[in-house]
Design an enzyme around this catalytic site. Structure first.
Site, PDB file in Angstrom:
ATOM      1  N   ARG A  77      25.651 114.060  62.875  1.00 37.67           N
ATOM      2  CA  ARG A  77      24.283 113.597  63.170  1.00 37.67           C
ATOM      3  C   ARG A  77      23.951 112.355  62.353  1.00 37.67           C
ATOM      4  O   ARG A  77      23.590 112.435  61.181  1.00 37.67           O
ATOM      5  CB  ARG A  77      23.290 114.710  62.850  1.00 37.67           C
ATOM      6  CG  ARG A  77      21.840 114.334  63.039  1.00 37.67           C
ATOM      7  CD  ARG A  77      21.445 114.114  64.473  1.00 37.67           C
ATOM      8  NE  ARG A  77      21.518 115.345  65.254  1.00 37.67           N
ATOM      9  CZ  ARG A  77      21.509 115.377  66.594  1.00 37.67           C
ATOM     10  NH1 ARG A  77      21.406 114.261  67.299  1.00 37.67           N
ATOM     11  NH2 ARG A  77      21.604 116.537  67.236  1.00 37.67           N
ATOM     12  N   GLN A  95      26.919 117.085  76.848  1.00 34.51           N
ATOM     13  CA  GLN A  95      25.989 116.006  76.481  1.00 34.51           C
ATOM     14  C   GLN A  95      26.728 114.899  75.709  1.00 34.51           C
ATOM     15  O   GLN A  95      27.432 115.184  74.741  1.00 34.51           O
ATOM     16  CB  GLN A  95      24.885 116.641  75.623  1.00 34.51           C
ATOM     17  CG  GLN A  95      24.115 115.727  74.715  1.00 34.51           C
ATOM     18  CD  GLN A  95      22.796 115.266  75.331  1.00 34.51           C
ATOM     19  OE1 GLN A  95      22.576 115.426  76.524  1.00 34.51           O
ATOM     20  NE2 GLN A  95      21.946 114.679  74.518  1.00 34.51           N
ATOM     21  N   ARG A 100      32.968 111.804  70.934  1.00 28.17           N
ATOM     22  CA  ARG A 100      32.352 111.936  69.606  1.00 28.17           C
ATOM     23  C   ARG A 100      32.768 113.206  68.887  1.00 28.17           C
ATOM     24  O   ARG A 100      32.438 113.381  67.717  1.00 28.17           O
ATOM     25  CB  ARG A 100      30.824 111.842  69.705  1.00 28.17           C
ATOM     26  CG  ARG A 100      30.163 112.985  70.447  1.00 28.17           C
ATOM     27  CD  ARG A 100      28.644 112.831  70.412  1.00 28.17           C
ATOM     28  NE  ARG A 100      27.976 113.920  71.120  1.00 28.17           N
ATOM     29  CZ  ARG A 100      26.701 114.232  70.993  1.00 28.17           C
ATOM     30  NH1 ARG A 100      25.927 113.537  70.178  1.00 28.17           N
ATOM     31  NH2 ARG A 100      26.164 115.211  71.674  1.00 28.17           N
ATOM     32  N   HIS A 178      25.736 104.964  69.874  1.00 29.48           N
ATOM     33  CA  HIS A 178      24.477 105.676  69.605  1.00 29.48           C
ATOM     34  C   HIS A 178      24.027 105.411  68.157  1.00 29.48           C
ATOM     35  O   HIS A 178      23.979 106.329  67.325  1.00 29.48           O
ATOM     36  CB  HIS A 178      24.746 107.166  69.836  1.00 29.48           C
ATOM     37  CG  HIS A 178      23.547 108.039  69.934  1.00 29.48           C
ATOM     38  ND1 HIS A 178      22.531 108.029  69.005  1.00 29.48           N
ATOM     39  CD2 HIS A 178      23.204 108.968  70.858  1.00 29.48           C
ATOM     40  CE1 HIS A 178      21.627 108.925  69.356  1.00 29.48           C
ATOM     41  NE2 HIS A 178      22.014 109.502  70.476  1.00 29.48           N
ATOM     42  N   ASP A 223      11.968 108.128  74.034  1.00 25.88           N
ATOM     43  CA  ASP A 223      13.352 108.322  74.497  1.00 25.88           C
ATOM     44  C   ASP A 223      13.511 107.573  75.821  1.00 25.88           C
ATOM     45  O   ASP A 223      13.193 108.104  76.882  1.00 25.88           O
ATOM     46  CB  ASP A 223      13.612 109.834  74.656  1.00 25.88           C
ATOM     47  CG  ASP A 223      15.075 110.154  74.913  1.00 25.88           C
ATOM     48  OD1 ASP A 223      15.866 109.212  75.119  1.00 25.88           O
ATOM     49  OD2 ASP A 223      15.414 111.353  74.922  1.00 25.88           O
ATOM     50  N   GLU A 282      20.533 101.911  70.953  1.00 23.96           N
ATOM     51  CA  GLU A 282      21.904 102.189  71.397  1.00 23.96           C
ATOM     52  C   GLU A 282      22.336 101.199  72.475  1.00 23.96           C
ATOM     53  O   GLU A 282      21.764 101.182  73.558  1.00 23.96           O
ATOM     54  CB  GLU A 282      21.968 103.615  71.955  1.00 23.96           C
ATOM     55  CG  GLU A 282      21.313 104.649  71.037  1.00 23.96           C
ATOM     56  CD  GLU A 282      21.129 106.005  71.715  1.00 23.96           C
ATOM     57  OE1 GLU A 282      21.940 106.349  72.578  1.00 23.96           O
ATOM     58  OE2 GLU A 282      20.166 106.694  71.367  1.00 23.96           O
TER      59      GLU A 282
HETATM   60  O1  LIG Z   1      21.431 115.695  70.098  1.00 20.78           O
HETATM   61  P1  LIG Z   1      22.333 114.668  70.736  1.00 20.78           P
HETATM   62  O2  LIG Z   1      23.209 115.262  71.801  1.00 20.78           O
HETATM   63  O3  LIG Z   1      23.133 113.910  69.725  1.00 20.78           O
HETATM   64  O4  LIG Z   1      21.387 113.637  71.468  1.00 20.78           O
HETATM   65  C1  LIG Z   1      20.392 112.982  70.767  1.00 20.78           C
HETATM   66  C2  LIG Z   1      19.583 112.062  71.679  1.00 20.78           C
HETATM   67  O5  LIG Z   1      20.410 111.015  72.102  1.00 20.78           O
HETATM   68  C3  LIG Z   1      19.711 110.002  72.810  1.00 20.78           C
HETATM   69  O6  LIG Z   1      20.611 108.992  73.149  1.00 20.78           O
HETATM   70  C4  LIG Z   1      19.125 110.583  74.076  1.00 20.78           C
HETATM   71  O7  LIG Z   1      18.412 109.587  74.779  1.00 20.78           O
HETATM   72  C5  LIG Z   1      18.212 111.744  73.708  1.00 20.78           C
HETATM   73  O8  LIG Z   1      17.704 112.339  74.901  1.00 20.78           O
HETATM   74  C6  LIG Z   1      18.969 112.767  72.883  1.00 20.78           C
HETATM   75  O9  LIG Z   1      18.073 113.793  72.476  1.00 20.78           O
END
Ligand SMILES: O=P(O)(O)OC[C@H]1O[C@@H](O)[C@H](O)[C@@H](O)[C@@H]1O
Length: 333
Positions: A77, A95, A100, A178, A223, A282
Site C-alpha cells: 500500500r 482488481q 503488482r 498507481h 476517484d 496515476e
Molecule cells: O485498494 P486498491 O486495489 O489498491 O485500489 C485503490 C484505489 O485505486 C485507484 O486507482 C482506484 O481508482 C480506486 O477506485 C481504488 O480504490
C-alpha cells in the site's frame, strides 16, 4: 557510475555503490538506487514496486502506509504499484491486475534500450507469466521495467510490454502507474493540468463529466479517471512549497484518487488518518485499452520531478505548466 543491478544480494552498509540488491521488509528482495548528489529510490522485486524516492536531503517523496503489508499476495500500500494487465475492475481479473503481486526478476541482459545519461543509476526488471497466470489471462508477454534515478534526482520508470504469443493472437490491456505522492496535508494540495477535461467518476458508476474547476482541490473522497490528458501534470503542495511534476508518455489518461476518511477506515492496510498525507495521481491507459499484435511492443513512460513551488511562481496558469517542459517532448513520448 551508471550501473544495472546485476550485483549479488549484499550488505547495505557499503554506501557508495549506486545500485545495490539487498533485503527489505520481511526479507523480500529489493534494489536500492543512489544518485551522486544524495537522492535515492528503492524497488521491491515483489510487484516491481517502487516503495521509496528520496530527494538529495533524504526527504521521502512517496507515501507508503504505516500499515502496508510487505507480504504476498497483498500488494504493497503506497509507492508505485503497477496495474497490469487490468486497471481496477475493467475486466475479469483481480482488481488492478496481477503484476503488482507477482515477484519480478532482475533482467541482467535487457534488449537494446536508449543509453541513460551518465551518472544515472538504474535497474531493469522483467515479469513473464507463470503457468498459473496463463490460466487466468491466456497471453504470453514479456514486461520489462526500467527504474532509473537521474543525476538531478528525477525518478523515471519505463515499461516495455511485448506480446510473445506463439499462436499469433493479439491481446489488449489497461494499465496504470498507481503513484502515491507524499504530501503535507490534502487540504493544502491542488492538481493542475486536468482543467476542462472529461473524466469518468468512479464514485458515480463511471458517469462522464467535464472538469469545471481551475484545478483539482480535495474536500471529500475523490476517484476519477481523466481522459486524454496532457503529458504533464503538476501537484502543488502549498504548505510544503513543493511541486511534483508528472510527465508521461504513451499513457493518455490520469487517475486522481484520495480515499478520504470513510474509505481509509475500511482499508485494513491503511491508517485512519493517512488520507491526509497522500494523493494518487496515476499515469494510465484505461479508456482505450492498448492492443498488441503478436510480436508488437508498447512503451509507457513516467518521469517524476520534485521542485520548489517557487519554480512555478507566477505561472500557475495550467497551459504554462503544461507547455513549459525541461524535458524534450520526444524523450517522453
Ligand atoms: O485498494 P486498491 O486495489 O489498491 O485500489 C485503490 C484505489 O485505486 C485507484 O486507482 C482506484 O481508482 C480506486 O477506485 C481504488 O480504490
Amino acid at each position: 557510475m551508471s550501473a544495472s543491478a546485476s550485483l549479488p544480494p549484499g550488505d547495505e552498509k557499503q554506501e557508495a555503490v549506486p545500485v545495490r540488491h539487498c533485503k527489505g521488509a520481511n526479507d523480500l528482495d529489493k534494489v536500492v538506487l543512489r544518485e551522486v548528489r544524495g537522492s535515492s529510490a528503492e524497488v521491491y522485486l515483489y510487484g516491481g514496486h517502487v516503495t521509496s524516492w528520496r530527494d538529495e536531503h533524504g526527504d521521502e517523496l512517496l507515501f507508503v502506509s504505516n500499515k502496508a503489508i510487505f507480504k504476498p499476495p497483498k500488494a504493497i500500500r503506497g509507492g508505485i504499484p503497477i496495474c497490469f494487465p487490468q486497471f481496477s475492475n475493467f475486466g475479469n481479473l483481480e482488481q488492478h491486475g496481477f503484476a503488482r503481486n507477482r515477484t519480478w526478476t532482475i533482467d541482467t541482459d535487457p534488449p537494446p534500450f536508449p543509453v541513460p545519461t551518465s551518472n544515472t543509476a538504474y535497474v531493469d526488471l522483467i515479469l513473464k507469466p507463470t503457468d498459473e497466470d496463463l490460466k487466468i489471462w491466456p497471453h504470453n508477454f514479456e514486461y520489462r521495467l526500467r527504474v532509473a534515478l537521474s543525476p538531478g534526482g528525477d525518478l523515471m520508470l519505463t515499461s516495455r510490454i511485448r506480446n510473445t504469443n506463439a499462436d499469433g493472437k493479439a491481446f489488449s490491456f489497461t494499465f496504470a502507474y498507481h503513484t502515491y505522492f507524499k504530501i503535507s496535508d490534502i487540504s493544502e494540495v491542488r492538481v493542475e493540468g486536468l482543467e476542462t477535461l472529461d473524466y469518468l467518476d468512479n464514485l458515480q458508476d463511471r458517469a462522464r463529466f467535464t472538469e469545471q474547476g481551475d484545478a483539482i482541490v480535495f474536500e471529500s473522497e475523490l476517484d476519477r479517471i481523466y481522459l486524454g490528458t496532457p503529458s504533464k501534470i503538476a501537484i502543488i503542495d502549498h504548505e510544503k512549497k513543493r511541486t511534483f511534476v508528472v510527465r508521461k508518455g504513451g499513457l493518455p489518461d490520469a487517475v486522481v484518487w484520495n480515499p478520504w476518511d470513510k474509505k481509509a477506515k475500511a482499508m485494513s492496510d491503511f491508517g485512519d488518518d493517512e488520507y491526509k498525507r497522500m494523493v494518487c495521481v496515476e499515469a494510465a491507459a484505461i479508456e482505450k485499452p492498448i492492443t498488441l499484435k503478436a510480436g508488437e511492443e508498447w512503451t509507457g513512460k513516467l518521469e517524476l520531478s520534485a521542485v520548489p513551488s517557487s519554480y512555478y511562481s507566477g505561472q500557475l496558469d495550467p497551459d504554462r505548466v503544461i507547455q513549459d517542459s525541461s524535458v524534450p517532448e520526444d524523450s517522453i513520448s
